[in-house]
Design an enzyme around this catalytic site. Structure first.
Site, PDB file in Angstrom:
ATOM      1  CE  LYS A   1      -1.681   3.153   2.420  1.00  0.00           C
ATOM      2  NZ  LYS A   1      -1.843   4.203   1.430  1.00  0.00           N
TER       3      LYS A   1
ATOM      4  CD  GLU B   1      12.544   0.314   9.958  1.00  0.00           C
ATOM      5  OE1 GLU B   1      13.220   1.262  10.379  1.00  0.00           O
ATOM      6  OE2 GLU B   1      12.838  -0.875  10.148  1.00  0.00           O
TER       7      GLU B   1
ATOM      8  CB  CYS C   1      13.081   8.794   8.345  1.00  0.00           C
ATOM      9  SG  CYS C   1      14.018   7.591   7.397  1.00  0.00           S
TER      10      CYS C   1
ATOM     11  CD  GLU D   1       9.975  13.107  11.592  1.00  0.00           C
ATOM     12  OE1 GLU D   1       8.782  12.798  11.782  1.00  0.00           O
ATOM     13  OE2 GLU D   1      10.775  12.359  10.993  1.00  0.00           O
TER      14      GLU D   1
HETATM   15  P1  NAD Z   1       1.963   8.526   7.672  1.00  0.00           P
HETATM   16  O1  NAD Z   1       2.119   7.638   8.833  1.00  0.00           O
HETATM   17  O2  NAD Z   1       0.883   9.525   7.677  1.00  0.00           O
HETATM   18  O3  NAD Z   1       1.764   7.694   6.322  1.00  0.00           O
HETATM   19  C1  NAD Z   1       2.633   6.635   5.968  1.00  0.00           C
HETATM   20  C2  NAD Z   1       1.823   5.547   5.287  1.00  0.00           C
HETATM   21  O4  NAD Z   1       0.858   5.047   6.200  1.00  0.00           O
HETATM   22  C3  NAD Z   1       1.040   6.021   4.068  1.00  0.00           C
HETATM   23  O5  NAD Z   1       1.027   4.999   3.101  1.00  0.00           O
HETATM   24  C4  NAD Z   1      -0.355   6.226   4.622  1.00  0.00           C
HETATM   25  O6  NAD Z   1      -1.368   6.100   3.655  1.00  0.00           O
HETATM   26  C5  NAD Z   1      -0.427   5.084   5.605  1.00  0.00           C
HETATM   27  N1  NAD Z   1      -1.420   5.265   6.667  1.00  0.00           N
HETATM   28  C6  NAD Z   1      -1.860   6.417   7.214  1.00  0.00           C
HETATM   29  N2  NAD Z   1      -2.790   6.146   8.169  1.00  0.00           N
HETATM   30  C7  NAD Z   1      -2.919   4.801   8.228  1.00  0.00           C
HETATM   31  C8  NAD Z   1      -3.693   3.902   9.012  1.00  0.00           C
HETATM   32  N3  NAD Z   1      -4.536   4.332   9.940  1.00  0.00           N
HETATM   33  N4  NAD Z   1      -3.554   2.570   8.788  1.00  0.00           N
HETATM   34  C9  NAD Z   1      -2.686   2.110   7.869  1.00  0.00           C
HETATM   35  N5  NAD Z   1      -1.936   2.910   7.087  1.00  0.00           N
HETATM   36  C10 NAD Z   1      -2.045   4.242   7.276  1.00  0.00           C
HETATM   37  O7  NAD Z   1       3.380   9.195   7.476  1.00  0.00           O
HETATM   38  P2  NAD Z   1       3.749  10.536   6.746  1.00  0.00           P
HETATM   39  O8  NAD Z   1       3.644  11.606   7.742  1.00  0.00           O
HETATM   40  O9  NAD Z   1       3.045  10.681   5.479  1.00  0.00           O
HETATM   41  O10 NAD Z   1       5.293  10.203   6.437  1.00  0.00           O
HETATM   42  C11 NAD Z   1       6.331  10.859   7.024  1.00  0.00           C
HETATM   43  C12 NAD Z   1       6.765  10.159   8.302  1.00  0.00           C
HETATM   44  O11 NAD Z   1       7.377   8.922   7.973  1.00  0.00           O
HETATM   45  C13 NAD Z   1       7.819  10.941   9.033  1.00  0.00           C
HETATM   46  O12 NAD Z   1       7.539  10.903  10.404  1.00  0.00           O
HETATM   47  C14 NAD Z   1       9.088  10.182   8.750  1.00  0.00           C
HETATM   48  O13 NAD Z   1      10.103  10.352   9.698  1.00  0.00           O
HETATM   49  C15 NAD Z   1       8.603   8.786   8.667  1.00  0.00           C
HETATM   50  N6  NAD Z   1       9.532   7.962   7.905  1.00  0.00           N
HETATM   51  C16 NAD Z   1      10.273   7.012   8.559  1.00  0.00           C
HETATM   52  C17 NAD Z   1      11.207   6.260   7.868  1.00  0.00           C
HETATM   53  C18 NAD Z   1      12.064   5.219   8.557  1.00  0.00           C
HETATM   54  O14 NAD Z   1      12.644   4.384   7.865  1.00  0.00           O
HETATM   55  N7  NAD Z   1      12.192   5.230   9.865  1.00  0.00           N
HETATM   56  C19 NAD Z   1      11.377   6.467   6.516  1.00  0.00           C
HETATM   57  C20 NAD Z   1      10.620   7.448   5.894  1.00  0.00           C
HETATM   58  C21 NAD Z   1       9.680   8.178   6.598  1.00  0.00           C
END
Ligand code: NAD
Length: 534
Positions: free
Chosen positions: A190, A263, A297, A395
Site C-alpha cells: 500500500k 520504521e 527520516c 520532527e
Molecule cells: P503517515 O504515517 O501519515 O503515512 C505513511 C503511510 O501510512 C502512508 O502509506 C499512509 O497512507 C499510511 N497510513 C496512514 N494512516 C494509516 C492507518 N490508519 N492505517 C494504515 N496505514 C495508514 O506518514 P507521513 O507523515 O506521510 O510520512 C512521514 C513520516 O514517515 C515521518 O515521520 C518520517 O520520519 C517517517 N519515515 C520514517 C522512515 C524510517 O525508515 N524510519 C522512513 C521514511 C519516513
C-alpha cells in the site's frame, strides 16, 4: 528563477504522459468507484488518478497473493534471487522514467531522486546473494548431546503487507519487498496516497522480470480506509511512516497476533567535536540536513558544535547552505527541490515562526518561495533556539535545522539523547576511533561517523531501525529477512521418549535428570566441548 506555475506543463519536461500514468493506474484491481487524485508538487496540478480501494478490494488482493505465494515459495531461494537480480537490471535500464515519476510525484530534486533508484539494485544483489544462506536449514545443539538432535528450518510467513510513505516512495517500498520476496512470501503493497505511480511502475517491472503476476499486488487508497483490512488479512506488516500511525498499526498487529516492523520518525542529532575538520563537517551537514528538502527520516535536525569551532562552523555551514540552488526542474540542475504539499509547507512554516517567536535567530533561509514552486521553502538554519520550542522537540521533516554551541562532548551526547526518538545520529571528528567510541553512547539505531546518513543506510549488511519512538524491528542484513520468516525446530531423539524408562523409579529418574543437568552446566562452561557434543 521565476516560474508561472499555472502555464507550466510538467509532462512536457519528462518522458511521461497522462496516458502512461492512466495505464499504470489500471494495474490496480479495484471495484470501488472512488478515486484519489495525485498532484505534482512542482505545480500543484493534478497529474492523474488511482482507485481508492475499499475493504473488499484489499481482501481480494490478499487472497490472490495467498494463492500465488505457494508456487513462489516452491521455487528455490536462488531462483527467486535470480528473478530479483533481473528486476534490478530492469530498474537500471528504466532509470530515466523512474526518476521522472519520482520527481513528478514528490517534487524532489533529480540529484536526490537518484539515490532511490541506486538503492534498489544494491538491495536486490545483497538478498539474492545472502538470502539463500539465511534461509538454509541450521543444525543446533540438541537437548541431550548424542542422544537427541535439533534442526531449524525457516519458512516464509505467507503474505506480507507493506505500507510505505511518500518521501522515498521507491526505496521505502522496495527495501521491505525485496527480502520478503527472497524469503518466499507474497506481498501486498500500500503506497502513500500522494505517490502511487512509482509503486505501480515497479510492480510492472517485477512482472517483466518474471515474478509471477499475483505474487506482488498493489492496493492504492487512503491509509485509514485500507490499513485495517490489510493488517487484518496479512501474516506480517512492514510499516514505514509516522510514529502516530505506527502506534495504530502496532495495536492492530497486536490484536491479530501478527509480527510487525515499524520504521518511524526521527529528530536526529549531528555532533561536531572539537577536533573535526570544519569544512568537511559543514559539507556533510548540508547533505545531512537538506537532502530531499529535509523530508528524510534520517535527516539531521539538531546540530551540536563544540564551542571552540562554533563560529567557524557556522560560517562554513551557512555559506554552503546559501550556495544551494532551489528548483523543481526535471534535470540535475537544482540542488534542493520542493516540499510535498501544503500541509508539509504549513508544518515547516509553523515550526520556524514559533521558534522565532520564542527568540530564535534565522541565519539563512526561513522563507517560502512560491516564485520557485508552490511548496518550495529555503534551506533554513536557526540558532538561539529555546529548548522547549516545537522545532527543538518534534520532527519538522523539512529543510530546517537548529545549531547550538556545547562546551564538551559529554554535553553534546546528553543533548543528542534528550529526545523520544532514536533513529540516526552523526558525529564529526578528526579521530574516527574517538567518534566510534562516542557513537556507543548515543541512543540511536544508527550512528554515522564523519558522514550524515549514507554510510549507515548503504551498509545493507548491517541492521537499520530505531530506538524509542523511532520504531520496532530492523530492516537490512540478516534481521531484515528474518522478520519475514517463521522458524520451525525439528527435534529428534535416538533413544525414544525423554521420560523415565519403565524399570526406573521416578525418584531415581529425578536424580539422574538433575545430575545430567549439573553435567551439562559444567560442559557449557567449556564452549569447545559444548560444540563437540551438539
Ligand atoms: P503517515 O504515517 O501519515 O503515512 C505513511 C503511510 O501510512 C502512508 O502509506 C499512509 O497512507 C499510511 N497510513 C496512514 N494512516 C494509516 C492507518 N490508519 N492505517 C494504515 N496505514 C495508514 O506518514 P507521513 O507523515 O506521510 O510520512 C512521514 C513520516 O514517515 C515521518 O515521520 C518520517 O520520519 C517517517 N519515515 C520514517 C522512515 C524510517 O525508515 N524510519 C522512513 C521514511 C519516513
Amino acid at each position: 528563477m521565476k516560474q508561472e506555475t499555472t502555464t507550466r506543463d510538467v509532462f512536457a519536461e519528462t518522458s511521461l504522459s497522462r496516458q502512461r500514468l492512466a495505464r499504470l493506474s489500471e494495474l490496480v484491481d479495484a471495484t470501488a468507484d472512488d478515486e484519489l487524485t495525485v498532484r505534482a508538487p512542482a505545480t500543484d496540478e493534478p497529474i492523474g488518478t488511482v482507485p481508492a480501494c475499499d475493504e473488499n478490494d484489499v481482501e481480494r488482493a490478499v487472497e490472490r497473493a495467498r494463492s500465488a505465494q505457494r508456487g513462489w515459495a516452491d521455487l528455490s531461494a536462488d531462483r527467486r534471487g535470480e528473478l530479483l537480480n533481473r528486476f534490478a537490471d530492469l530498474v537500471l535500464d528504466h532509470q530515466d522514467e523512474l526518476l521522472d515519476i519520482v520527481q513528478l510525484e514528490t517534487g524532489k530534486s533529480r540529484a536526490h531522486a537518484v539515490e532511490e533508484v541506486a538503492d534498489v539494485p544494491l538491495n536486490c544483489s545483497y538478498y539474492a546473494r545472502h538470502g539463500p544462506d539465511y534461509l538454509a536449514d541450521d543444525s543446533r545443539q540438541g537437548a541431550i548431546p548424542l542422544a537427541t538432535t535439533a534442526e531449524v528450518t525457516s519458512e516464509p510467513v505467507g503474505v506480507v503487507g507493506a505500507i510505505s510513505p511518500w518521501n522515498y516512495p521507491l526505496t521505502l517500498s522496495m527495501v521491505d519487498i525485496i527480502p520478503a520476496l527472497v524469503a518466499g512470501n507474497a506481498v501486498v503493497l500500500k503506497p502513500d496516497e500522494k505517490t502511487p505511480f512509482i509503486a505501480l511502475a515497479l510492480v510492472e517491472l517485477l512482472d517483466r522480470a518474471g515474478v509471477p503476476g499475483d505474487v506482488v499486488q498493489v492496493v492504492t487508497g487512503r491509509g485509514a480506509d485500507v490499513g485495517p483490512s490489510l493488517v487484518g488479512g496479512v501474516d506480517y506488516i512492514a510499516f514505514t511512516g509516522s510514529t502516530e500511525t505506527g502506534r495504530i498499526i502496532a495495536e492492530q498487529a497486536g490484536r491479530n497476533l501478527i509480527g510487525c516492523s515499524l520504521e518511524l520518525g526521527g529528530n536526529n542529532p549531528l555532533v561536531v567535536l572539537d577536533d573535526a575538520n570544519v569544512e568537511t563537517a559543514a559539507r556533510g551537514a548540508v547533505q545531512a540536513c537538506f537532502t530531499n528538502a529535509g523530508q528524510l527520516c534520517l535527516a539531521a535536525e539538531r546540530i551540536y558544535v563544540h564551542e571552540s569551532l562554533f563560529e567557524e562552523f557556522l560560517d562554513a555551514f551557512v555559506g554552503a547552505t546559501r550556495r544551494l540552488s532551489l528548483g523543481t526542474e526535471f534535470t540535475y540542475g537544482p540542488d534542493v527541490g520542493s516540499l510535498i504539499d501544503e500541509d508539509q509547507l504549513a508544518r515547516v512554516e509553523d515550526h520556524v515562526s514559533s521558534a522565532v517567536e520564542d527568540g530564535a535567530t534565522v541565519l539563512t533561509g526561513g522563507r517560502h518561495r512560491p516564485d520557485v514552486g508552490p511548496f518550495c521553502y529555503e534551506p533554513t538554519i536557526l540558532t538561539d533556539v529555546a529548548a522547549d520550542t516545537t522545532v527543538a522537540c518534534e520532527e519538522t521533516f523539512g529543510p530546517v535545522v537548529t545549531v547550538e554551541s556545547v562546551p564538551d562532548a559529554e554535553t553534546a551526547v546528553t543533548k543528542a539523547n534528550d529526545s523520544e526518538y532514536g533513529l540516526n545520529a552523526s558525529v564529526w571528528t578528526g579521530d574516527r576511533d574517538r567518534g566510534r567510541a562516542l557513537a556507543r553512547e548515543i541512543d540511536c539505531g544508527t550512528v554515522c561517523v564523519n558522514d550524515g546518513y549514507v554510510s549507515g543506510w548503504a551498509a545493507i549488511d548491517a541492521p537499520m531501525g530505531g530506538f524509542g519512538d523511532s520504531g520496532l524491528g530492523r530492516r537490512h542484513g540478516r534481521a531484515g529477512i528474518e522478520r519475514f520468516l517463521e522458524s520451525r525446530t525439528v527435534a529428534s531423539s535416538r533413544v525414544g521418549p525423554l521420560t523415565e524408562p519403565p524399570s526406573v523409579s521416578s525418584q531415581w529418574y529425578a536424580r539422574g535428570l538433575l545430575a545430567l543437568s549439573r553435567f551439562q552446566r559444567q560442559l557449557s562452561g567449556v564452549p569447545v566441548f559444548g560444540r563437540w557434543f551438539s
